[in-house]
Design a protein around this motif. Structure first.
Motif, PDB file in Angstrom:
ATOM      1  N   SER A 164       0.997  -1.270   0.090  1.00  0.00           N
ATOM      2  CA  SER A 164       0.082   0.017  -0.191  1.00  0.00           C
ATOM      3  C   SER A 164       0.956   1.267   0.032  1.00  0.00           C
ATOM      4  CB  SER A 164      -0.877   0.107   1.279  1.00  0.00           C
ATOM      5  OG  SER A 164      -1.584   1.455   1.456  1.00  0.00           O
ATOM      6  N   PRO A 165       0.398   2.286  -0.619  1.00  0.00           N
ATOM      7  CA  PRO A 165       1.215   3.452  -0.518  1.00  0.00           C
ATOM      8  C   PRO A 165       0.882   4.242   0.832  1.00  0.00           C
ATOM      9  CG  PRO A 165      -0.971   3.903  -2.049  1.00  0.00           C
ATOM     10  CD  PRO A 165      -0.745   2.338  -1.716  1.00  0.00           C
ATOM     11  N   ASN A 166       0.205   3.729   1.792  1.00  0.00           N
ATOM     12  CA  ASN A 166       0.081   4.388   2.910  1.00  0.00           C
ATOM     13  C   ASN A 166       1.231   4.925   3.548  1.00  0.00           C
ATOM     14  OD1 ASN A 166      -2.595   4.386   4.816  1.00  0.00           O
ATOM     15  ND2 ASN A 166      -0.838   3.705   6.481  1.00  0.00           N
ATOM     16  N   ILE A 167       1.137   5.971   4.357  1.00  0.00           N
ATOM     17  CA  ILE A 167       2.120   6.795   4.620  1.00  0.00           C
ATOM     18  C   ILE A 167       2.989   6.229   5.957  1.00  0.00           C
ATOM     19  CG2 ILE A 167       0.708   7.897   6.454  1.00  0.00           C
ATOM     20  CD1 ILE A 167       2.225  10.647   5.717  1.00  0.00           C
ATOM     21  N   ARG A 168       2.232   5.183   6.607  1.00  0.00           N
ATOM     22  CA  ARG A 168       2.795   4.266   7.618  1.00  0.00           C
ATOM     23  C   ARG A 168       2.840   2.975   6.987  1.00  0.00           C
ATOM     24  NH1 ARG A 168       1.140   3.647  13.987  1.00  0.00           N
ATOM     25  NH2 ARG A 168       2.813   2.203  14.475  1.00  0.00           N
ATOM     26  N   GLN A 169       3.890   2.152   7.015  1.00  0.00           N
ATOM     27  CA  GLN A 169       3.857   0.618   6.537  1.00  0.00           C
ATOM     28  C   GLN A 169       3.223   0.113   7.639  1.00  0.00           C
ATOM     29  OE1 GLN A 169       5.073  -0.368   3.302  1.00  0.00           O
ATOM     30  NE2 GLN A 169       3.595  -1.841   4.099  1.00  0.00           N
ATOM     31  N   ALA A 170       2.235  -0.984   7.106  1.00  0.00           N
ATOM     32  CA  ALA A 170       1.637  -1.839   8.046  1.00  0.00           C
ATOM     33  C   ALA A 170       2.012  -3.186   7.723  1.00  0.00           C
ATOM     34  CB  ALA A 170       0.000  -1.646   8.001  1.00  0.00           C
ATOM     35  N   ARG A 171       2.096  -4.089   9.016  1.00  0.00           N
ATOM     36  CA  ARG A 171       2.551  -5.352   8.676  1.00  0.00           C
ATOM     37  C   ARG A 171       1.157  -6.296   8.864  1.00  0.00           C
ATOM     38  NH1 ARG A 171       8.044  -5.786   8.107  1.00  0.00           N
ATOM     39  NH2 ARG A 171       9.160  -4.067   8.977  1.00  0.00           N
ATOM     40  N   VAL A 172       1.387  -7.637   8.527  1.00  0.00           N
ATOM     41  CA  VAL A 172       0.304  -8.527   8.752  1.00  0.00           C
ATOM     42  C   VAL A 172      -0.281  -8.397  10.186  1.00  0.00           C
ATOM     43  CG1 VAL A 172      -0.529 -10.825   9.079  1.00  0.00           C
ATOM     44  CG2 VAL A 172       0.687 -10.008   6.950  1.00  0.00           C
ATOM     45  N   SER A 173       0.897  -8.249  11.357  1.00  0.00           N
ATOM     46  CA  SER A 173       0.259  -8.121  12.775  1.00  0.00           C
ATOM     47  C   SER A 173      -0.313  -6.846  13.055  1.00  0.00           C
ATOM     48  CB  SER A 173       1.675  -8.218  13.682  1.00  0.00           C
ATOM     49  OG  SER A 173       2.418  -7.224  13.059  1.00  0.00           O
ATOM     50  N   ASP A 174       0.095  -5.951  12.464  1.00  0.00           N
ATOM     51  CA  ASP A 174      -0.789  -4.495  12.455  1.00  0.00           C
ATOM     52  C   ASP A 174      -2.194  -4.708  12.090  1.00  0.00           C
ATOM     53  OD1 ASP A 174       1.574  -3.034  13.411  1.00  0.00           O
ATOM     54  OD2 ASP A 174       2.211  -2.749  11.432  1.00  0.00           O
ATOM     55  N   ALA A 175      -2.258  -5.017  10.862  1.00  0.00           N
ATOM     56  CA  ALA A 175      -3.690  -5.590  10.164  1.00  0.00           C
ATOM     57  C   ALA A 175      -4.426  -6.204  10.886  1.00  0.00           C
ATOM     58  CB  ALA A 175      -3.387  -5.970   8.766  1.00  0.00           C
ATOM     59  N   GLU A 176      -3.984  -7.194  11.600  1.00  0.00           N
ATOM     60  CA  GLU A 176      -4.752  -8.039  12.440  1.00  0.00           C
ATOM     61  C   GLU A 176      -5.303  -7.533  13.783  1.00  0.00           C
ATOM     62  OE1 GLU A 176      -4.602 -12.536  14.866  1.00  0.00           O
ATOM     63  OE2 GLU A 176      -2.945 -11.720  13.954  1.00  0.00           O
ATOM     64  N   ASP A 177      -4.546  -6.461  14.224  1.00  0.00           N
ATOM     65  CA  ASP A 177      -4.809  -5.652  15.336  1.00  0.00           C
ATOM     66  C   ASP A 177      -6.139  -4.484  15.102  1.00  0.00           C
ATOM     67  OD1 ASP A 177      -3.132  -7.007  16.975  1.00  0.00           O
ATOM     68  OD2 ASP A 177      -1.422  -5.190  16.942  1.00  0.00           O
ATOM     69  N   ILE A 178      -5.966  -4.145  13.866  1.00  0.00           N
ATOM     70  CA  ILE A 178      -6.920  -3.160  13.302  1.00  0.00           C
ATOM     71  C   ILE A 178      -8.271  -3.935  13.024  1.00  0.00           C
ATOM     72  CG2 ILE A 178      -7.497  -1.661  11.277  1.00  0.00           C
ATOM     73  CD1 ILE A 178      -4.586  -0.765  11.124  1.00  0.00           C
ATOM     74  N   TYR A 179      -8.128  -5.009  12.361  1.00  0.00           N
ATOM     75  CA  TYR A 179      -9.371  -5.972  12.029  1.00  0.00           C
ATOM     76  C   TYR A 179      -9.889  -6.118  13.419  1.00  0.00           C
ATOM     77  CZ  TYR A 179      -8.230  -7.026   7.182  1.00  0.00           C
ATOM     78  OH  TYR A 179      -8.212  -7.046   6.055  1.00  0.00           O
ATOM     79  N   ARG A 180      -9.251  -6.566  14.691  1.00  0.00           N
ATOM     80  CA  ARG A 180      -9.867  -6.916  15.869  1.00  0.00           C
ATOM     81  C   ARG A 180     -10.685  -5.599  16.523  1.00  0.00           C
ATOM     82  NH1 ARG A 180      -5.937  -9.660  17.651  1.00  0.00           N
ATOM     83  NH2 ARG A 180      -6.789 -11.544  16.966  1.00  0.00           N
ATOM     84  N   ALA A 181      -9.981  -4.661  16.257  1.00  0.00           N
ATOM     85  CA  ALA A 181     -10.744  -3.454  16.851  1.00  0.00           C
ATOM     86  C   ALA A 181     -12.068  -3.006  16.061  1.00  0.00           C
ATOM     87  CB  ALA A 181      -9.842  -2.192  16.722  1.00  0.00           C
ATOM     88  N   CYS A 182     -11.909  -3.282  14.837  1.00  0.00           N
ATOM     89  CA  CYS A 182     -13.067  -3.096  14.243  1.00  0.00           C
ATOM     90  C   CYS A 182     -14.378  -3.884  14.467  1.00  0.00           C
ATOM     91  CB  CYS A 182     -12.785  -3.208  12.595  1.00  0.00           C
ATOM     92  SG  CYS A 182     -12.044  -1.822  11.801  1.00  0.00           S
ATOM     93  N   PHE A 183     -14.176  -5.328  15.072  1.00  0.00           N
ATOM     94  CA  PHE A 183     -15.294  -6.035  15.332  1.00  0.00           C
ATOM     95  C   PHE A 183     -15.663  -5.764  16.925  1.00  0.00           C
ATOM     96  CE2 PHE A 183     -13.843  -8.443  11.680  1.00  0.00           C
ATOM     97  CZ  PHE A 183     -15.242  -9.003  11.238  1.00  0.00           C
ATOM     98  N   SER A 184     -14.926  -4.774  17.560  1.00  0.00           N
ATOM     99  CA  SER A 184     -15.183  -4.407  18.882  1.00  0.00           C
ATOM    100  C   SER A 184     -16.375  -3.319  18.755  1.00  0.00           C
ATOM    101  CB  SER A 184     -14.103  -3.872  19.697  1.00  0.00           C
ATOM    102  OG  SER A 184     -13.124  -4.869  19.787  1.00  0.00           O
ATOM    103  N   THR A 185     -17.476  -3.686  19.876  1.00  0.00           N
ATOM    104  CA  THR A 185     -18.617  -2.277  19.388  1.00  0.00           C
ATOM    105  C   THR A 185     -17.947  -1.183  20.061  1.00  0.00           C
ATOM    106  OG1 THR A 185     -19.117  -3.168  21.663  1.00  0.00           O
ATOM    107  CG2 THR A 185     -20.361  -4.259  19.940  1.00  0.00           C
ATOM    108  N   HIS A 186     -18.108   0.031  19.421  1.00  0.00           N
ATOM    109  CA  HIS A 186     -17.850   1.520  19.800  1.00  0.00           C
ATOM    110  C   HIS A 186     -18.238   1.876  21.203  1.00  0.00           C
ATOM    111  CE1 HIS A 186     -16.464   5.349  19.443  1.00  0.00           C
ATOM    112  NE2 HIS A 186     -17.744   5.916  19.221  1.00  0.00           N
TER     113      HIS A 186
END
Length: 392
Positions: free
Chosen positions: A370-392
């Protein structure tokens, strides 16, 4: 961007003249069965007929553009001597239209046109008429197609596939259901925000992006909930401007992470990028504080003298408040069942939106392409997904 933009109330009535000005006489109108009963659709096709344009119709578009559908329609275009494409609909119909226009002059399959500028012939002439204020596909050189056989989505496009004309008429938004309008608005907002946080962003694209954010943030609720004509006009313009920004600066991590959820778990695109957006913004913020402050001004967050984390909190609060106002979900809970292995979904995101990443020997340390300004790894992506499945 070579696309001519025509906008304002009633401009759709001039579609016949616009079409003949391009030298088109035998067009394929690509749309869906929710659009064809609408009064504006009848007015558009009547305008074409009155101008002496032969109208062929494909109204089978559904959610997403599909590879088999695109290739079959492109073969029909070549067989029947069709000289132009007019897409009337949301992002899916416009993606079908653009993909067909590309394959019509670059046969045999859109699969061969995947990637950036991977074909040699100019796409067939095309006119895009968005009926949602979301994808901005009407001004984009890129198109997204789903390969059902391989459960993937991929992008194709380049400078040879910009639409010739985009017609932005607020009257087409009059019958759109509020939920679809909300998803579309969030899709547009995600384009503008993501464009600011890529390595290709410039002051020019940031100016487009912040203008789009301001237009969408103030106009979308009134356009969606009140059908206010001025707000609908701003909403359509905001959507187009957002895509001008990301068309030049590209899209970031939210789009890359949404892709496997869309392809493998059938999550609609707007929900995917919208729920991911605040979490990806928080991921990017530690190395992009000035950009967050610039974004805060576009959202009307006046906390410029406060610490960086407070400004970020204000921007995220503004986004979540916007979601609440238009009844957009804050998490994936209720939209789809949480995959049993989020790590597997994160690994599937490695190739990225543009298909440039690795497909073999993937580990938790592998980088998401991704040309995203901060490079993400698989472990980062997994953390982001997990946060998205939590209720706000």
């Amino acid at each position: 961007m070579s696309t001519r933009i025509i906008h304002g109330t009633g401009v759709l009535s001039g579609l016949g003249d616009t079409t003949t000005e391009l030298g088109l006489r035998n067009v394929l109108v690509i749309t869906d069965q929710n659009i064809t009963p609408q009064a504006f659709y009848s007015a558009a096709t009547s305008s074409l007929s009155a101008a002496g344009v032969a109208v062929n119709v494909y109204d089978g578009c559904g959610i997403d553009a599909h590879l088999a559908e695109v290739d079959e329609l492109a073969a029909r275009v070549r067989r029947d001597g069709i000289d132009g494409i007019i897409a009337i609909g949301g992002g899916s119909a416009m993606c079908v239209g653009k993909a067909v226009a590309i394959v019509a002059t670059n046969p045999p399959s859109f699969r061969d046109c995947a990637g950036v500028a991977s074909f040699t012939n100019r796409a067939l002439k095309m006119i895009m008429i968005p009926t949602t204020a979301g994808s901005g596909a009407e001004v984009s050189q890129f198109t997204l197609v789903k390969d059902d056989e391989n459960e993937t989505k991929f992008v194709g496009g380049g400078p040879l596939s910009f639409p010739d004309v985009a017609v932005l008429d607020p009257e087409v938004l009059s019958g759109i259901p509020p939920r679809l309008a909300a998803v579309s608005a969030v899709d547009a907002l995600s384009h503008a925000v993501e464009a600011m946080f890529t390595e290709f962003a410039t002051p020019l694209t940031d100016g487009l992006a912040t203008t789009a954010v301001s237009l969408l943030f103030r106009s979308a609720p009134a356009a969606i909930l009140e059908r206010n004509e001025a707000a609908c006009t701003e909403n359509l313009l905001g959507s187009a401007i957002a895509n001008m920004a990301c068309g030049n600066a590209r899209l970031g991590l939210a789009h890359a992470l949404s892709l496997p959820l869309e392809a493998q778990h059938h999550l609609p695109h707007g929900y995917g990028v919208g729920v991911l957006l605040p979490h990806v913004l928080a991921f990017n913020a530690p190395i992009a504080a000035p950009k967050v402050r610039q974004l805060a001004l576009a959202f009307g967050v006046r906390e410029q003298e406060r610490p960086d984390e407070d400004v970020l909190a204000g921007v995220i609060a503004a986004i979540r408040s916007f979601y609440d106002r238009i009844d957009f979900p804050q998490s994936f809970a209720g939209l789809l069942d949480e995959p049993s292995c989020l790590n597997a979904v994160a690994r599937a995101a490695v190739p990225g939106l543009y298909g440039t990443g690795s497909t073999g020997n993937i580990s938790d340390a592998s980088e998401i392409a991704s040309p995203n300004i901060r490079q993400a790894r698989v472990s980062d992506a997994e953390d982001i997904y997990r946060a998205c499945f939590s209720t706000h």
